[in-house]
Design an enzyme around this catalytic site. Structure first.
Site, mmCIF file in Angstrom:
data_model
loop_
_atom_site.group_PDB
_atom_site.id
_atom_site.type_symbol
_atom_site.label_atom_id
_atom_site.label_comp_id
_atom_site.label_asym_id
_atom_site.label_seq_id
_atom_site.Cartn_x
_atom_site.Cartn_y
_atom_site.Cartn_z
ATOM 1 N N CYS A 6 0.834 -1.214 0.000
ATOM 2 C CA CYS A 6 0.000 0.000 0.000
ATOM 3 C C CYS A 6 0.862 1.255 0.000
ATOM 4 O O CYS A 6 2.015 1.226 0.394
ATOM 5 C CB CYS A 6 -0.899 0.025 1.222
ATOM 6 S SG CYS A 6 -2.015 -1.383 1.273
ATOM 7 N N SER A 464 17.401 -9.885 -5.309
ATOM 8 C CA SER A 464 18.578 -9.469 -4.533
ATOM 9 C C SER A 464 19.372 -10.695 -4.086
ATOM 10 O O SER A 464 20.604 -10.675 -4.030
ATOM 11 C CB SER A 464 18.146 -8.644 -3.320
ATOM 12 O OG SER A 464 17.527 -7.467 -3.758
ATOM 13 N N SER A 508 19.435 -5.366 -0.671
ATOM 14 C CA SER A 508 18.029 -5.043 -0.930
ATOM 15 C C SER A 508 17.928 -3.803 -1.804
ATOM 16 O O SER A 508 18.592 -2.808 -1.534
ATOM 17 C CB SER A 508 17.314 -4.805 0.406
ATOM 18 O OG SER A 508 15.998 -4.353 0.200
ATOM 19 N N SER A 510 14.977 -2.046 -2.179
ATOM 20 C CA SER A 510 14.113 -1.094 -1.464
ATOM 21 C C SER A 510 14.654 -0.728 -0.099
ATOM 22 O O SER A 510 14.359 0.340 0.425
ATOM 23 C CB SER A 510 12.724 -1.700 -1.289
ATOM 24 O OG SER A 510 12.821 -2.871 -0.491
ATOM 25 N N THR A 513 12.404 -4.402 2.705
ATOM 26 C CA THR A 513 11.812 -5.743 2.648
ATOM 27 C C THR A 513 11.762 -6.352 4.050
ATOM 28 O O THR A 513 12.779 -6.467 4.733
ATOM 29 C CB THR A 513 12.625 -6.627 1.683
ATOM 30 O OG1 THR A 513 12.600 -5.982 0.410
ATOM 31 C CG2 THR A 513 12.056 -8.014 1.559
ATOM 32 N N HIS A 664 19.450 -34.969 -12.646
ATOM 33 C CA HIS A 664 18.904 -35.463 -11.374
ATOM 34 C C HIS A 664 17.425 -35.145 -11.242
ATOM 35 O O HIS A 664 16.953 -34.789 -10.165
ATOM 36 C CB HIS A 664 19.703 -34.865 -10.211
ATOM 37 C CG HIS A 664 21.169 -35.149 -10.320
ATOM 38 N ND1 HIS A 664 21.697 -36.400 -10.094
ATOM 39 C CD2 HIS A 664 22.207 -34.368 -10.697
ATOM 40 C CE1 HIS A 664 23.010 -36.371 -10.296
ATOM 41 N NE2 HIS A 664 23.336 -35.140 -10.677
HETATM 42 C C1 F6R Z 1 11.958 -9.447 -8.569
HETATM 43 C C2 F6R Z 1 11.883 -8.584 -7.418
HETATM 44 C C3 F6R Z 1 11.809 -9.194 -6.079
HETATM 45 C C4 F6R Z 1 12.715 -8.440 -5.122
HETATM 46 C C5 F6R Z 1 12.527 -8.950 -3.700
HETATM 47 C C6 F6R Z 1 13.474 -8.277 -2.725
HETATM 48 O O1 F6R Z 1 11.993 -8.714 -9.760
HETATM 49 O O2 F6R Z 1 11.863 -7.382 -7.555
HETATM 50 O O3 F6R Z 1 12.132 -10.540 -6.110
HETATM 51 O O4 F6R Z 1 14.035 -8.594 -5.541
HETATM 52 O O5 F6R Z 1 11.203 -8.729 -3.289
HETATM 53 O O6 F6R Z 1 13.270 -6.909 -2.736
HETATM 54 P P1 F6R Z 1 14.392 -5.919 -2.225
HETATM 55 O O7 F6R Z 1 15.550 -6.038 -3.124
HETATM 56 O O8 F6R Z 1 13.734 -4.576 -2.277
HETATM 57 O O9 F6R Z 1 14.722 -6.327 -0.819
#
Ligand code: F6R
Length: 804
Positions: A6, A464, A508, A510, A513, A664
């Site tokens: 959101c 990531s 990451s 963002s 996460t 496998h």
């Molecule tokens: C795939 C994608 C997600 C993020 C994951 C981790 O294209 O964007 O798999 O890589 O949710 O997000 P971050 O990198 O923001 O921690």
């Protein structure tokens, strides 16, 4: 309820005349920028004209003019609609004028809030959309991003007290709790609220468990907003119209003095809180090349006569208005009133009892809270100083420009984003340093400590994690340390043993996460050295780590990670090079990699020229139900990442398979009907990869090859598809440890074209299936069994998954 996907937004104008049309536009534009976080419903709240007149003429603004407001016709307007922000706009256009909206009436003082949602608790229906309200008079109106884990007992308690709930969400308890508490503190004889808005919100928030970024609006406190944050991102942005209009930078800087933070009488910055703020700044400083610069602490304290404030889940929603932001910390609470703002620290747990011991969190909910706690509540919490920072984000970065989709734009930006990631960090060979060197200010003080670690653990989710996987062989090779990779959720589920001697690297895009953030908290509590490799400056992971590297890929808006992924690999490669700086035996290898880093953006620019060819290939695959991607060694990550992209945006089943595992199990799937994409670029594993391809071909497999040698044995045998599409993608060659960067790009393009050709909107966010309600699960399964889904919305991940 608001969930990981959101977005919340608020706009406050103080002393700046704005028509209601302008205000609605500002709220809607903010939501559009946040729509990538969720778009199944949206809503906004603003004041009716009569109440605003009362507020603006009565007290010239905020704080003092509470009396009488909130009664009668002053209930804030609330508009909610399912679907995208466009649906909300249509709703406001059609119902606004009859509900009290006067488009052209100009308001000097106003506070509006807005929300874009992706459903998890309760289907996307208008009643579940935000803002949620306390009662039919809309005394309290709330938008929320996060999850309230104790909403059930709160709902029961409120129902016992006569509150009637209209939604299926966890959020609705919040405005109702605010009203319940407000009503338990009867107004003063002159009809003013007994509690300030801030105090009331403080009481509400004490009762909430879970994660939230919240914005409260109330008819009892016209023109004011209170926002609180714990676990979900939130920033305050400040626009001084005078400064913004000034022609020169000097004028702007001078006008910046207006942007004052107010301080309450209880003693200004509390010690602990100030310490926390300083800690944050130290962390931000310690990451090199920050994308924000910080203003010096303001000297004067005065209110601005003309000012605008914005609250938003992230910077992309405010950048077109201002670059001045205050990034809020967990347990911060912001009060916007009277043309100024103040940040307070909220205490967790219930109000203190007379003996100083914390009272049970719900003590005052028994009904006699006013008597028991009124004295305590009237003491406002201490303010905390938060530095105003300047975003180094440009509006163009959050605009699509000539591109149809952000994903396309971001894929094609990669030569530049890679240059940006390396700028000032990859030092070319010169007389002083013939082999070149790496400079990473954010971790330079920690290189010795990392090298002395007993192991390095990389912890991340999704793409990531794949970035970490791509670089693991190099980190092992250059540092000769044991390297462990962990998916953050699994790391937490196992309570993986972590020790003081460990270095944990959290990667990451963002920086928000939830799983990665929880894993970081866990590793920190175990005493590990925590390093962040993060794209979003000022994000929770960037702030909470001991040191780090900013990925510097620029804002990534498309839901699929593309440029952040390749820049993550380059950041981690630079880290591995820096960690091995002292090793003479690795000097030649290091020099080779540094040289390749310098030409990498050009190699990526070259590989982008395959775009048209890849579109043709995608056309030949558009009706497929499934695809396997094989890679090994340096390109095991490439296979996993390609499959993830295809799944995530093209909504086509795809698996990335370690080629060494082919015999496998996966071989059993191979026949003439299943497309097999094999990444077979030159490196030490090529001979083995060739052998895998031969075995796949012997089973009749339909192989699509990625090679760097068009004349090689594999390429010659590849042929083309029945409709003439070449089955061979020839990519430029670079050093083995960077080949995964080049190889990722055509596969991103393949996922992109497949998505567009299959009729999906590439950029939109959807929740993880695991958080979908059962009815949407059924829908998801239905769609997944279909070959194509013209014009359907995708169901890919939310860009930022801020709930576990
Ligand atoms: C795939 C994608 C997600 C993020 C994951 C981790 O294209 O964007 O798999 O890589 O949710 O997000 P971050 O990198 O923001 O921690």
């Amino acid at each position: 309820m608001g969930k990981g996907g959101c977005g919340i937004f608020a706009y406050v104008n103080h002393g700046v005349g704005r028509s209601q049309r302008f205000i609605v536009d500002a709220l809607v534009t903010g939501l559009r920028r946040l729509e990538y976080r969720g778009y199944d419903s949206a809503g906004l709240s603003l004041d009716r004209v009569p109440s605003l007149k009362a507020a603006s003429t009565g007290s010239n603004g905020h704080g003092a003019g509470h009396g009488g407001a909130g009664q009668g016709g002053s209930a804030p307007l609330v508009f909610r609609a399912t679907g995208k922000v466009d649906a909300l706009v249509a709703c406001v256009e059609s119902t606004g004028p009859t509900s009290g909206l006067a488009w052209e009436v100009e308001l000097d003082f106003h506070a509006g809030i807005a929300h874009t949602r992706w459903a998890t608790h309760g289907p996307p229906l208008p009643k579940n959309a935000h803002p949620h309200v306390s009662d039919s008079g809309h005394a309290f109106v709330v938008v929320h991003n996060g999850i309230i884990t104790n909403h059930a007992p709160l709902r029961e308690m409120l129902q016992r007290h006569g509150f009637v709930f209209e939604s299926d969400t966890d959020t609705e308890v919040i405005p109702k709790l605010a009203k319940y508490l407000y009503d338990s503190f009867p107004p003063t004889p002159d009809n003013s609220p007994r509690l300030s808005f801030l105090q009331l919100v403080q009481l509400v928030v004490r009762e909430l468990d879970g994660a939230y970024a919240l914005i409260f609006k109330s008819s009892h406190y016209p023109g004011e907003l209170v926002a609180a944050k714990r676990g979900s991102p939130l920033l305050l942005a400040i626009r001084d119209p005078a400064a913004a209009d000034a022609a020169t930078a000097a004028a702007a800087a001078a006008a910046g003095e207006h942007l004052q933070q107010r301080s309450n009488s209880s003693g200004g910055s509390g010690g602990a809180a100030t310490g926390a703020a300083d800690g944050v700044l130290a962390t931000a400083d310690s990451h090199d090349r920050p994308a924000m610069t910080q203003r010096p602490r303001p000297g004067k304290r005065r209110r601005a006569d003309q000012i605008e404030f914005f609250l938003a889940s992230d910077a992309s929603a405010v950048i077109e208005h201002t670059k001045k932001v205050v990034v809020l910390e967990d347990d911060d609470c912001v009060h916007l009133a009277g043309g100024s703002y103040a940040v307070y620290r909220l205490q967790r747990g219930g109000p203190p009892a007379a003996d100083g011991a914390p009272a049970p969190a719900s003590a005052f909910l028994s009904g006699d809270g006013a008597d028991a706690h009124g004295g305590v509540l009237l003491n406002p919490p201490a303010t905390v100083h938060r530095v105003i920072q300047t975003l180094e984000l440009e509006v163009e970065q959050i605009m699509r420009g000539k591109w149809d989709h952000f994903m396309a734009k971001e894929i094609h930006e990669q030569p530049d984003s890679l240059r940006q990631t390396m700028r000032g960090r990859v030092i070319s060979p010169g007389p002083a340093c013939p082999a070149g060197r790496i400079q990473l200010g954010g971790i330079s003080g920690f290189v010795g400590a990392i090298r002395r670690s007993r192991r390095i653990m990389f912890i991340a989710c999704g793409s990531s994690f794949h970035g970490c996987l791509a670089v693991r062989p190099l980190v092992e090779e250059l540092t000769e340390l044991p390297v462990q990779l962990e998916l953050a959720s699994d790391f937490l589920d196992r309570r993986c043993p972590v020790f003081r001697g460990d270095t944990c690297v959290f990667v990451s895009q963002s920086g928000e996460t939830a799983d990665t953030l929880r894993a970081l908290e866990y590793a920190k509590s175990a005493g590990a050295l925590c390093v962040g490799v993060v794209n979003a400056v000022g994000s929770a992971i960037a702030r909470a780590t001991d040191c780090g590297i900013h990925i510097n890929a620029g804002a990534e808006i498309g839901v699929a990670s593309t440029k952040a992924y390749t820049s993550q690999i380059v950041s981690l490669v630079m880290m591995a090079l820096l960690l091995s700086e002292d090793s003479a035996s690795k000097a030649t290898r290091r020099a080779e990699i540094i040289a390749a880093l310098q030409t990498l953006p050009d190699a990526v620019a070259d590989v982008l020229r395959l775009d048209a060819q890849i579109r043709v290939l995608a056309t030949s695959l558009v009706k497929e139900q499934s695809m396997l991607v094989f890679g090994r060694g340096w390109n095991y990550a490439t296979a996993l990442e390609a499959a993830l992209k295809v799944k995530e945006v093209a909504l086509m089943h795809s698996e990335g398979i370690l080629a060494g595992e082919m015999k496998h199990g996966p071989l059993a799937l191979v026949d003439a009907s299943l497309p097999l994409l094999c990444v077979a670029t030159s490196d030490g594993h090529l001979a083995k990869m060739e052998s895998v391809c031969e075995q796949l071909r012997a089973r009749g497999g339909r192989i699509i090859l990625m090679v760097d040698d068009a004349r090689g044995r594999l390429a010659q045998a590849a042929g083309s598809t029945p409709d003439g599409a070449s089955r061979v993608l020839v990519v430029p060659r670079t050093v083995d440890c960077l080949q995964s960067v080049v190889n990722a790009v055509p596969l991103q393009l393949l996922a992109y074209h497949l998505t567009v050709l299959r009729g999906h909107n590439v950029d939109r966010a959807c929740p993880r299936p695991s958080v979908l309600p059962p009815c949407l699960h059924a829908l998801l399964r239905f769609y997944l069994t279909r070959m194509t889904m013209p014009h359907a919305e995708p169901r890919n991940l939310a860009k930022s998954v801020t709930v576990e």
